[in-house]
Write an enzyme that holds these catalytic residues in place. Sequence first.
Site, PDB file in Angstrom:
ATOM      1  N   TYR A 153       0.841  -0.917   0.038  1.00 51.51           N
ATOM      2  CA  TYR A 153      -0.057   0.232   0.001  1.00 51.51           C
ATOM      3  C   TYR A 153       1.324   1.562  -0.398  1.00 51.51           C
ATOM      4  O   TYR A 153       0.701   2.135  -0.467  1.00 51.51           O
ATOM      5  CB  TYR A 153      -1.124  -0.213   1.252  1.00 51.51           C
ATOM      6  CG  TYR A 153      -2.196   1.430   1.775  1.00 51.51           C
ATOM      7  CD1 TYR A 153      -3.256   1.302   0.134  1.00 51.51           C
ATOM      8  CD2 TYR A 153      -1.814   2.200   2.113  1.00 51.51           C
ATOM      9  CE1 TYR A 153      -4.100   1.867   0.385  1.00 51.51           C
ATOM     10  CE2 TYR A 153      -3.036   3.078   2.242  1.00 51.51           C
ATOM     11  CZ  TYR A 153      -3.669   3.820   1.554  1.00 51.51           C
ATOM     12  OH  TYR A 153      -4.960   3.977   1.034  1.00 51.51           O
ATOM     13  N   ASN A 197      -6.283   9.896   8.575  1.00 52.10           N
ATOM     14  CA  ASN A 197      -7.707   9.161   9.231  1.00 52.10           C
ATOM     15  C   ASN A 197      -8.915   9.974   8.527  1.00 52.10           C
ATOM     16  O   ASN A 197      -8.759  10.744   9.148  1.00 52.10           O
ATOM     17  CB  ASN A 197      -6.991   8.630  10.311  1.00 52.10           C
ATOM     18  CG  ASN A 197      -5.711   7.120  10.613  1.00 52.10           C
ATOM     19  OD1 ASN A 197      -4.728   7.982   9.901  1.00 52.10           O
ATOM     20  ND2 ASN A 197      -6.135   7.349  11.113  1.00 52.10           N
ATOM     21  N   ARG A 242     -10.197  -1.428  10.660  1.00 46.75           N
ATOM     22  CA  ARG A 242      -9.794   0.225  10.504  1.00 46.75           C
ATOM     23  C   ARG A 242     -10.006   0.654  12.155  1.00 46.75           C
ATOM     24  O   ARG A 242     -10.856  -0.124  12.948  1.00 46.75           O
ATOM     25  CB  ARG A 242      -9.957   1.317   9.971  1.00 46.75           C
ATOM     26  CG  ARG A 242      -9.085   0.822   9.208  1.00 46.75           C
ATOM     27  CD  ARG A 242      -9.470   2.825   7.828  1.00 46.75           C
ATOM     28  NE  ARG A 242     -10.508   2.288   7.085  1.00 46.75           N
ATOM     29  CZ  ARG A 242     -10.732   3.275   5.558  1.00 46.75           C
ATOM     30  NH1 ARG A 242     -10.036   4.308   6.057  1.00 46.75           N
ATOM     31  NH2 ARG A 242     -11.538   2.977   4.579  1.00 46.75           N
ATOM     32  N   PHE A 251     -12.983  -0.578  17.340  1.00 48.52           N
ATOM     33  CA  PHE A 251     -13.821   0.140  18.289  1.00 48.52           C
ATOM     34  C   PHE A 251     -15.220   0.538  17.667  1.00 48.52           C
ATOM     35  O   PHE A 251     -15.620  -0.058  19.472  1.00 48.52           O
ATOM     36  CB  PHE A 251     -12.748   2.006  18.709  1.00 48.52           C
ATOM     37  CG  PHE A 251     -11.690   1.399  18.953  1.00 48.52           C
ATOM     38  CD1 PHE A 251     -10.781   0.918  19.812  1.00 48.52           C
ATOM     39  CD2 PHE A 251     -10.727   2.644  19.497  1.00 48.52           C
ATOM     40  CE1 PHE A 251      -9.658   0.296  20.289  1.00 48.52           C
ATOM     41  CE2 PHE A 251      -9.654   2.518  20.172  1.00 48.52           C
ATOM     42  CZ  PHE A 251      -9.238   1.031  19.488  1.00 48.52           C
ATOM     43  N   GLN A 286       0.247   5.383  20.587  1.00 46.73           N
ATOM     44  CA  GLN A 286       0.622   5.768  19.259  1.00 46.73           C
ATOM     45  C   GLN A 286      -0.527   7.146  19.135  1.00 46.73           C
ATOM     46  O   GLN A 286      -1.460   6.452  20.104  1.00 46.73           O
ATOM     47  CB  GLN A 286       0.701   4.975  18.093  1.00 46.73           C
ATOM     48  CG  GLN A 286      -0.560   4.162  17.854  1.00 46.73           C
ATOM     49  CD  GLN A 286      -0.473   2.547  19.871  1.00 46.73           C
ATOM     50  OE1 GLN A 286      -0.256   3.389  20.869  1.00 46.73           O
ATOM     51  NE2 GLN A 286      -1.172   1.563  18.371  1.00 46.73           N
TER      52      GLN A 286
END
Length: 323
Positions: free
Chosen positions: A151, A180, A192, A197, A215
Amino acid sequence: MARLRESRLRILVTGGAGFLGSHLIDRLLAEGHDVLCVDNLFTGSKQNIEHLNLHPRFEFMRHDVTFPLYVEVDEIYNLACPASPFHYQHDPVQTTKTSVHGAINMLGLAKRLRCRILQASTSEVYGDPAQHPQTESYWGNVNPIGPRSCYDEGKRCAETLFFDYHRQHDLQIKVARIFNTYGPRMHHADGRVVSNFVVQALKGDPLTIYGDGQQSRSFCYVDDLIDGLIRLMRSDDSVTGPVNLGNPEEFTIKELAEKIISRTGAASGLIRSPSPVDDPMQRRPDISLAGSLLGWRPEVRLDDGLDRTIAYFRSRMDEILAI
């Protein structure tokens, strides 16, 4: 100075059945244009565009951009490529071919038609950046032989091709480096972080954090991103890019998880897994160039965008749980 768009255009959007592509098509149709949506449905979904089936100015064509395409259009948005690590690592050779062969085919089409073409590039061209925040002049820190390279390097090569066509054939190009982005129509299982989440929280499962959760990422709501793409396409001929498009507000992954738990009202905890190979530690765009050239800056705050995204996934939970 932006070009005026008073006439109806016929616009090609490759990857148009995907998350970003479908939102872009909605905007272009709302502005009165005719849109040809091209997608091979590897990661795109007909569900994203089913509300357009009877629209008189919308047309869908199932096609893989690694093969030449012969159509007549006035503009091209080249968005075709799997964009999540889970999907683009599933068939890395095909991912590279989509970025490189797809760019060659779409640039060839644009050259024949003498029309302008926009490339949806990515912040992944910066790799695991040594510069923070990332400016367009930064050349990046990319592993050329890792599992993400299909990618990262595919998109870098696509940018090279776009600028070579611009220099060699005087083609009108636009290159957007997309950071993002999240919002309704994200695939629930694309791997993703926002979709992961939200779905985990709505199911009452623990949220999976890779590494220590420190991060950082910046998250741009889809409506803002689409506005940036359209502004870039309509900018003066001298503006080629690359131009960063993203939200400069930075959050750690742990902070994002805590926000989503709070906003869903879930009782979920956090579990940790090892970090993926070559996962960047920090990612935040410098959007000064987008501000000065396009007059663009994202407007949707993360909390508001998350509420809209959560509502979308909540409305589809019966379907998600049945899969």
